[in-house]
Design a protein around this motif. Structure first.
Motif, PDB file in Angstrom:
ATOM      1  N   TYR A 130       0.840  -1.185   0.000  1.00  0.00           N
ATOM      2  CA  TYR A 130       0.000   0.000   0.000  1.00  0.00           C
ATOM      3  C   TYR A 130       0.879   1.240   0.000  1.00  0.00           C
ATOM      4  CZ  TYR A 130      -3.586   3.300   1.578  1.00  0.00           C
ATOM      5  OH  TYR A 130      -4.440   4.368   1.694  1.00  0.00           O
ATOM      6  N   ARG A 131       0.571   2.234  -0.870  1.00  0.00           N
ATOM      7  CA  ARG A 131       1.336   3.472  -0.952  1.00  0.00           C
ATOM      8  C   ARG A 131       0.737   4.532  -0.025  1.00  0.00           C
ATOM      9  NH1 ARG A 131       4.813   4.620  -4.691  1.00  0.00           N
ATOM     10  NH2 ARG A 131       4.236   6.802  -4.623  1.00  0.00           N
ATOM     11  N   TYR A 132       1.599   5.205   0.705  1.00  0.00           N
ATOM     12  CA  TYR A 132       1.113   6.263   1.583  1.00  0.00           C
ATOM     13  C   TYR A 132       2.200   7.306   1.741  1.00  0.00           C
ATOM     14  CZ  TYR A 132       3.767   3.706   5.138  1.00  0.00           C
ATOM     15  OH  TYR A 132       4.752   3.074   5.840  1.00  0.00           O
ATOM     16  N   GLY A 133       1.849   8.441   2.357  1.00  0.00           N
ATOM     17  CA  GLY A 133       2.781   9.556   2.480  1.00  0.00           C
ATOM     18  C   GLY A 133       4.042   9.185   3.236  1.00  0.00           C
ATOM     19  N   SER A 134       5.170   9.729   2.766  1.00  0.00           N
ATOM     20  CA  SER A 134       6.455   9.364   3.355  1.00  0.00           C
ATOM     21  C   SER A 134       6.605   9.853   4.784  1.00  0.00           C
ATOM     22  CB  SER A 134       7.595   9.921   2.505  1.00  0.00           C
ATOM     23  OG  SER A 134       7.570  11.328   2.525  1.00  0.00           O
ATOM     24  N   LEU A 135       5.808  10.851   5.200  1.00  0.00           N
ATOM     25  CA  LEU A 135       5.918  11.369   6.562  1.00  0.00           C
ATOM     26  C   LEU A 135       4.961  10.675   7.528  1.00  0.00           C
ATOM     27  CD1 LEU A 135       6.390  15.182   5.884  1.00  0.00           C
ATOM     28  CD2 LEU A 135       8.090  13.420   6.208  1.00  0.00           C
TER      29      LEU A 135
ATOM     30  N   SER B 138      10.094   3.034   9.171  1.00  0.00           N
ATOM     31  CA  SER B 138      11.407   3.113   9.822  1.00  0.00           C
ATOM     32  C   SER B 138      12.153   4.393   9.519  1.00  0.00           C
ATOM     33  CB  SER B 138      12.271   1.924   9.399  1.00  0.00           C
ATOM     34  OG  SER B 138      12.486   1.961   8.002  1.00  0.00           O
ATOM     35  N   LEU B 139      11.709   5.174   8.488  1.00  0.00           N
ATOM     36  CA  LEU B 139      12.405   6.406   8.123  1.00  0.00           C
ATOM     37  C   LEU B 139      11.857   7.625   8.832  1.00  0.00           C
ATOM     38  CD1 LEU B 139      12.897   5.928   4.298  1.00  0.00           C
ATOM     39  CD2 LEU B 139      14.503   5.517   6.122  1.00  0.00           C
ATOM     40  N   VAL B 140      10.847   7.454   9.651  1.00  0.00           N
ATOM     41  CA  VAL B 140      10.220   8.615  10.289  1.00  0.00           C
ATOM     42  C   VAL B 140      10.241   8.462  11.794  1.00  0.00           C
ATOM     43  CG1 VAL B 140       8.064   9.874  10.585  1.00  0.00           C
ATOM     44  CG2 VAL B 140       8.749   9.096   8.318  1.00  0.00           C
TER      45      VAL B 140
ATOM     46  N   GLY C 298       5.246  22.336  16.881  1.00  0.00           N
ATOM     47  CA  GLY C 298       6.248  21.333  17.204  1.00  0.00           C
ATOM     48  C   GLY C 298       7.292  21.853  18.169  1.00  0.00           C
ATOM     49  N   GLN C 299       8.316  21.025  18.400  1.00  0.00           N
ATOM     50  CA  GLN C 299       9.416  21.385  19.290  1.00  0.00           C
ATOM     51  C   GLN C 299      10.724  21.057  18.597  1.00  0.00           C
ATOM     52  OE1 GLN C 299       9.516  19.366  23.101  1.00  0.00           O
ATOM     53  NE2 GLN C 299      10.527  21.109  24.070  1.00  0.00           N
ATOM     54  N   LEU C 300      11.684  21.957  18.677  1.00  0.00           N
ATOM     55  CA  LEU C 300      12.956  21.748  18.015  1.00  0.00           C
ATOM     56  C   LEU C 300      13.593  20.449  18.498  1.00  0.00           C
ATOM     57  CD1 LEU C 300      15.047  22.975  16.047  1.00  0.00           C
ATOM     58  CD2 LEU C 300      16.166  23.960  18.046  1.00  0.00           C
TER      59      LEU C 300
ATOM     60  N   ALA D 262      17.018  22.779  10.339  1.00  0.00           N
ATOM     61  CA  ALA D 262      16.465  22.653  11.683  1.00  0.00           C
ATOM     62  C   ALA D 262      15.216  21.799  11.592  1.00  0.00           C
ATOM     63  CB  ALA D 262      16.134  24.034  12.253  1.00  0.00           C
ATOM     64  N   LEU D 263      15.137  20.771  12.429  1.00  0.00           N
ATOM     65  CA  LEU D 263      14.049  19.803  12.375  1.00  0.00           C
ATOM     66  C   LEU D 263      13.250  19.845  13.671  1.00  0.00           C
ATOM     67  CD1 LEU D 263      16.509  17.418  10.801  1.00  0.00           C
ATOM     68  CD2 LEU D 263      14.328  17.819   9.696  1.00  0.00           C
ATOM     69  N   ALA D 264      11.940  19.970  13.526  1.00  0.00           N
ATOM     70  CA  ALA D 264      11.048  20.007  14.680  1.00  0.00           C
ATOM     71  C   ALA D 264      10.268  18.709  14.766  1.00  0.00           C
ATOM     72  CB  ALA D 264      10.094  21.192  14.578  1.00  0.00           C
ATOM     73  N   LYS D 265       9.845  18.380  15.960  1.00  0.00           N
ATOM     74  CA  LYS D 265       9.082  17.154  16.187  1.00  0.00           C
ATOM     75  C   LYS D 265       7.723  17.503  16.755  1.00  0.00           C
ATOM     76  CE  LYS D 265       9.572  12.492  18.087  1.00  0.00           C
ATOM     77  NZ  LYS D 265      10.473  11.571  18.826  1.00  0.00           N
ATOM     78  N   ASP D 266       6.688  16.912  16.156  1.00  0.00           N
ATOM     79  CA  ASP D 266       5.314  17.106  16.612  1.00  0.00           C
ATOM     80  C   ASP D 266       4.691  15.727  16.772  1.00  0.00           C
ATOM     81  OD1 ASP D 266       2.812  18.006  17.262  1.00  0.00           O
ATOM     82  OD2 ASP D 266       2.304  18.741  15.260  1.00  0.00           O
ATOM     83  N   GLY D 267       4.620  15.258  18.001  1.00  0.00           N
ATOM     84  CA  GLY D 267       4.162  13.888  18.229  1.00  0.00           C
ATOM     85  C   GLY D 267       5.167  12.910  17.645  1.00  0.00           C
ATOM     86  N   GLU D 268       4.715  12.091  16.693  1.00  0.00           N
ATOM     87  CA  GLU D 268       5.588  11.127  16.038  1.00  0.00           C
ATOM     88  C   GLU D 268       6.163  11.655  14.729  1.00  0.00           C
ATOM     89  OE1 GLU D 268       6.557   8.174  17.339  1.00  0.00           O
ATOM     90  OE2 GLU D 268       5.524   8.931  19.106  1.00  0.00           O
TER      91      GLU D 268
END
Length: 373
Positions: free
Chosen positions: A4-9, A21-23, A262-264, A349-355
């Motif tokens: 099944y194809r789905y969004g990479s994020l 495994s990439l997210v 999100g959070q840095l 700069a990468l932020a995290k929002d939940g998962e």
């Protein structure tokens, strides 16, 4: 796993639940240092694949080559029933913005605002002048480099599309050697290109253009359009603008501001060779672009007695200052710890929002030791 194809994020497959495994792979927890242990570098496993040209390779997966088929020349010609006309540039930009936001609204997404950044227009002028669709401009810059050069401090991902004739046919049309050349009607052409990117994108481009248009994290878009009777170049630079500013003084870097979502989490530093015309000639036919080579990751400093585990392939930079309080961010570090040769060093700069992890800054710094001397 289930086909099944789905969004990479997405953090997991919505059909079978297998984790992506990439997210959002967590940073290994710090370990307490024994009296005999020495301090070692970190290992952070992260990846973002933006399906519109730019690919950030996971630090732990740096030996793998991630290929992506996207953004070949979307080339269309006009039906003869359309009468060409000249349309003011501002009207065409608004027309593109309206089409983008209609597509986003149709899929339940918030509209994007129009950015004043000029990188997309510069890129469109370059494509129009060369009749060569490419993510590189003729001076060798990638989109995020041109974005930074025009005062961009968010993050940018690019769509490029063209309509018209090949360079050889174009010259024959202009000089009237070919007298049956169909002519560009700009608004109609834009509608066709947008439709192609949204609904005929899977086979040619792995839905790269479509996913960029429908990325829920985008807040703005800058639009470049250049055309005449026989050729139209369209560039869409989608931006993530989340309120962070970048200040550079010598090699000291400060990233600060109010993070809107999100959070840095961390800052990844990627290296590209210095942009030149030779770099453009080498890469102009590629259908996608990457963020270059991962050379360093900036993380918050640990309390005394703790250290990060080591992963090979890039440097660890513990920030001199890492203050994150709710949505307020102030981080300072020395870029010199990542620099070992001339070229372009881009801070993501990468932020995290939940998962979910998403980029909020792509800022390029050009290091030229000869100029510094």
């Amino acid at each position: 796993m289930c086909g099944y194809r789905y969004g990479s994020l997405s953090s997991a497959c919505p059909r079978c639940g297998v984790l992506n495994s990439l997210v959002s792979v967590p940073i290994p927890p710090p370990k307490k240092k024994s009296a005999a242990a020495r301090k070692v570098a970190t290992g952070i496993v992260i990846a973002i694949i933006v399906l519109a040209g730019i690919i950030l390779l996971a630090p732990a997966l740096a030996n793998f080559v991630i290929q992506q088929k996207d953004n070949p020349a979307i080339t269309i010609l006009q039906p003869q029933s359309q009468q060409p006309r000249t349309v003011p540039h501002e009207e065409l930009v608004q027309h593109v913005l309206d089409r983008i936001n209609k597509d986003r609204t149709d899929f339940g997404l918030l509209p994007v605002k129009l950015s004043s950044n000029q990188a997309a227009e510069i890129h469109a002028e370059d494509v129009f002048r060369t009749r060569q669709i490419s993510h590189w401009t003729t001076n060798g810059e990638k989109p995020y480099m041109t974005y930074t050069q025009n005062d961009g401090e968010g993050s940018v991902q690019q769509n490029v599309a063209i309509a018209g004739f090949s360079p050889e046919q174009y010259e024959q049309c202009v000089t009237n050697i070919l007298v049956q050349c169909e002519k560009i009607e700009p608004q109609y052409t834009i509608e066709q290109l947008q439709y192609e990117m949204m609904y005929n994108d899977k086979e040619c481009c792995n839905d790269g253009h479509r996913n960029n248009i429908l990325d829920p994290r985008h807040t703005h878009v800058s639009i470049g359009i250049v055309y005449d009777q026989y050729y139209l170049a369209l560039v869409q630079n989608f931006e993530n603008n989340y309120g962070l500013d970048v200040d550079v003084e010598d090699s000291e870097i400060e990233i600060s501001g109010t993070l809107l979502d999100g959070q840095l989490d961390h800052i990844a530093i990627y290296y590209d060779e210095m942009p030149t015309r030779a770099v453009y000639e080498q890469n102009k036919n590629l259908l996608s672009y990457s963020a270059g080579e991962l050379v360093a990751v900036v993380v918050k400093p640990l309390p005394p007695g703790y250290y990060y585990e080591s992963l090979q392939g890039y440097n660890l930079i513990e920030a001199d200052r890492w203050t994150v309080q709710r949505d307020s961010v102030n981080v300072m570090f020395d870029l010199a710890d990542a620099v070992d040769k001339d070229g372009a060093y881009t801070l993501f700069a990468l932020a995290k929002d939940g998962e979910e992890i998403f980029d909020v800054t792509s800022y390029s710094i050009f290091v030229n030791s000869e100029e510094n001397d």
